[in-house]
Design an enzyme around this catalytic site. Sequence first.
Site: not given
Length: 322
Positions: A231, A215, A246, A193
């Site tokens: 990840e 973020r 995403k 993400k």
Amino acid sequence: MNFQRHRRLRSSKSMRALVRETHVRTDDLIYPIFFVEGERIKQEVPSMPGVYHVSLDYLEEEMQELVDLNIRSVMVFGVPDHKDDAGSSAYDHNGIVQKAIRKIKNGFPQLTVIADTCLCQYTDHGHCGIIRDGEVLNDESLSALANTAVSQAKAGADIIAPSNMMDGFVAAIREGLDEAGFINVPIMSYSVKYSSAYYGPFREAAHSSPQFGDRKSYQMDPANRLEALREAESDIEEGADFLMVKPALAYLDVLRELKDRYPLPLVAYNVSGEYSMIKAAAQNGWIDEESIVMETLTGMKRAGADLIITYHAKDVSRWLNR
């Protein structure tokens, strides 16, 4: 003269359909929906034409439309009335997502219900974890995320989809689900993400914009490819059942790399900014909406996506079912 006649297989519509390599099907689509507290609410999100905030008294109507369109999967987001610094509404038994899940499963058991599992919609600061001294605390956030996942599974969620990007979130949620007896509830991890500018309209829809900072300390740098592989590998080791990328459109190379490397089902999230750009251009008459949407989703499938979360799902189903 000796050369290849590739055009022989493009000579007619039926010929092109016969040899088409990549297909978008309604079974591939997951429709995201935003439920809100209150009654008689169906308000269009200004930046996302055709996407609505919906109160639970309209839930049956919304789900019946999906069933009629042969859409089999829905991703549930909630916009709560109450927010606090711990995001406690996220794991409230009577939270908006939990109530929506129970109502969907009671009325439409044939639908696969996927619960978005995060804290950002439920915290008064808009971040995806617990805050102390302006910092998002990783390990302290994991128990709240696990509690949220368990509460959603208790409500009847078929799949848990954690989107927070805390380190170890899959392991914590898997342990929480297993200890609560939900060993057969799979995790659709937002594995890759990115900290993306494409999320703007969603944050309006989910009322989840950060009240300070950004973020970037937990979502990924858009420039990084190898980090995406790390990840994904971590999530597989921790027990993920699906992997997700995403956004999708600017990261098709990452989709292809994950598909080539890992055997898990792969999900592309066709995010709000991607949706809104197409809608805006179509409303201005600059593009043919159906052709652009189908080409875009086909590109995601060709890049390796098995499933696509998309706000276009209803329109695509109507086009496919003509």
